[in-house]
Design a protein around this motif. Sequence first.
Motif, PDB file in Angstrom:
ATOM      1  N   LYS A 202       0.811  -1.215   0.000  1.00  0.00           N
ATOM      2  CA  LYS A 202       0.000   0.000   0.000  1.00  0.00           C
ATOM      3  C   LYS A 202       0.846   1.268   0.000  1.00  0.00           C
ATOM      4  CE  LYS A 202      -3.865  -2.262   0.134  1.00  0.00           C
ATOM      5  NZ  LYS A 202      -4.757  -2.272  -1.046  1.00  0.00           N
ATOM      6  N   GLY A 203       2.177   1.107  -0.116  1.00  0.00           N
ATOM      7  CA  GLY A 203       3.063   2.265  -0.120  1.00  0.00           C
ATOM      8  C   GLY A 203       3.147   2.974   1.216  1.00  0.00           C
ATOM      9  N   LYS A 204       2.890   2.243   2.307  1.00  0.00           N
ATOM     10  CA  LYS A 204       2.922   2.825   3.645  1.00  0.00           C
ATOM     11  C   LYS A 204       4.244   2.500   4.335  1.00  0.00           C
ATOM     12  CE  LYS A 204      -2.092   2.513   4.423  1.00  0.00           C
ATOM     13  NZ  LYS A 204      -3.139   1.995   5.334  1.00  0.00           N
ATOM     14  N   GLN A 205       4.536   3.264   5.394  1.00  0.00           N
ATOM     15  CA  GLN A 205       5.744   3.004   6.162  1.00  0.00           C
ATOM     16  C   GLN A 205       5.631   1.685   6.915  1.00  0.00           C
ATOM     17  OE1 GLN A 205       6.641   6.349   8.694  1.00  0.00           O
ATOM     18  NE2 GLN A 205       7.764   7.395   7.081  1.00  0.00           N
ATOM     19  N   PRO A 206       6.766   1.015   7.167  1.00  0.00           N
ATOM     20  CA  PRO A 206       6.725  -0.237   7.930  1.00  0.00           C
ATOM     21  C   PRO A 206       6.324   0.007   9.374  1.00  0.00           C
ATOM     22  CG  PRO A 206       8.999   0.454   7.547  1.00  0.00           C
ATOM     23  CD  PRO A 206       8.125   1.352   6.712  1.00  0.00           C
TER      24      PRO A 206
END
Length: 450
Positions: free
Chosen positions: A286-290
Motif C-alpha cells: 500500500k506504499g505505507k511506512q513499515p
Amino acid sequence: MNIKKFILLTTVLVLVASCNSGDRGQLVGVKGKKWHPEKPYGMTLVPGGAFIMGKSDDDIAGVQDAPTKTATVRAFYMDETEITNSEYRSFVYWVRDSILRLNLAEMADLEGKTPGSGDIGEFAYLDSNPDDLNAYESYMLNTYGNEQRKINHDADLIFDTDEYPDELYAEVMDNMYLPLEESYNGQRTWDVKQFKFQYTYMDIERAAKDRNLKRSDVIIKEEIEVYPDTTAWIRDFAYSYNEPMHNDYFWHSAYDDYPVVGVSWKQAQAFCQWRTLKHNGFQKSKGKQPINAYRLPSEAEWEYAARGGLQGGTYPWGGPYAKNDRGCFMANFKPLRGDYAADQALYTVEADAYDPNDFNLYNMAGNVSEWVNGSYDPGSYEYSSTINPNVNDPNNARKVVRGGSWKDVAYFLQVSSRDYEYADSARSYIGFRTVQDYMGTEVTKNAATN
C-alpha cells in the motif's frame, strides 16, 4: 563578464533554486511519508507509566525472587488475548504453503517447466521468464544468485488429489506427507518436521556492547520448526488420560478460540517475526511506512499490563481473593485440592473467557502461563534498570513465564509471581501473547487519568 552582472545572475539562481524547493531557503528538514498511529487488530494500547514491581514484604519466600522496586515502562500495544490456535495455525499454514511453493518451483525449474502449460510450470519461479524482470530484479538475481529467486504466490495450491495437474505435482505433494507405512486409518499426515521458518535478526545489544564487531557478526540466522508439540498433553502428566487433547486440541475447529499451547519460547519468537513480516508485506503493498516489530513483552511490561493500573493489587482484578463477591472464581486455575472443574473449566478455556482487567486484557492470570522476553535470574531485579527493565541473556536458556495456568494453584496467578521454563521446551500449559512498541505522542497512565 561584468562583476555586477555576475552577482545579479548568482542572486537570481539562488532565488530560483529556493522557490523551486518550496522551503524559501529555510531549514525545514526532510519530510517522510504521512504517518498516523494505527492500533493493530486485536490489541489494546497500554499507556506507559511507573509502578511498584515485585512481591510485597509479607511474601517472605517470594520477595527473595522478586524484591519490590519502582519501574517505569513506555507505552505499547498488547494482544487482548493469548494467541489462539486459529491465529497460530495461520502461521503454520503460511510456512507449509511457502515450503510447498518452493518445492514446486524447484521441480518446475529442474524439469524446465514454465507458466502457460497448465501443469507444474504454473508454480515456476517468477524469474523463469527473464523478460518479466525489471532492471533491479535482474541485477539482484545476476549478482546474488538463487537467494534472490522469487516464489510464485499467485497460483492457487491444489490439495485435492483428483485435481493434481500432473505427476510432477503429485510427486512434490507426496514428499510433503509422512510415508504410507507411517499412516493409519486411511489418512495421510503432513510431515510437520518439514514446516521450518527461517528468519534473520540483528543482536543490537551485543552490537552496542562491543563496537569492534562487524555488522555481519551480529546478524543472527534462525531456523525453527513451527508446529506445536501436541505430545505435551501426554508427556506433562504421567499416569493420566489426555489423548483427546493430544488428538484434537490444536487442529480441530472446536478449539479455534482457545490459546495455543505446546509452543516453545523459540517458536513464540519465530511467530513474532512472521507476524511482523506479514504486516509489513501489506504496508509495502500500500506504499505505507513499515510498522514496529511484534515481539514478546519484557517481564516488566507483562507485570505492568497485568496489574491494569492497580497499584499493589495481588491479581489483575485486585484481590486479595480469587473469588468475587458472589463466590465465583475470577480465573481458570487449580482451586482447592485438585478440583479443576470448580472454576467451570477442566483444561483451558476460550482466550476471551472471564472478565478483562482495566486495560481490557483477558486471562492475564490463569488459563495458560505466558512466555516473556526475559531470562530467569533470581537476582535480576537487583541490577536491572528502573526504566524499561529487561534482562534477557542469550546464554541463559531459562526463560521467564508469567501468569499461572489452568493446572497451577492460585499463588502462580499473582501478578508478581515468577516462574521459568527452558527455551526449547513446550508445555500443555504455556502459551504467549505479543506486544508492539507505540509510536507517536507519548501516552502515560498519569496523563490518561488527569
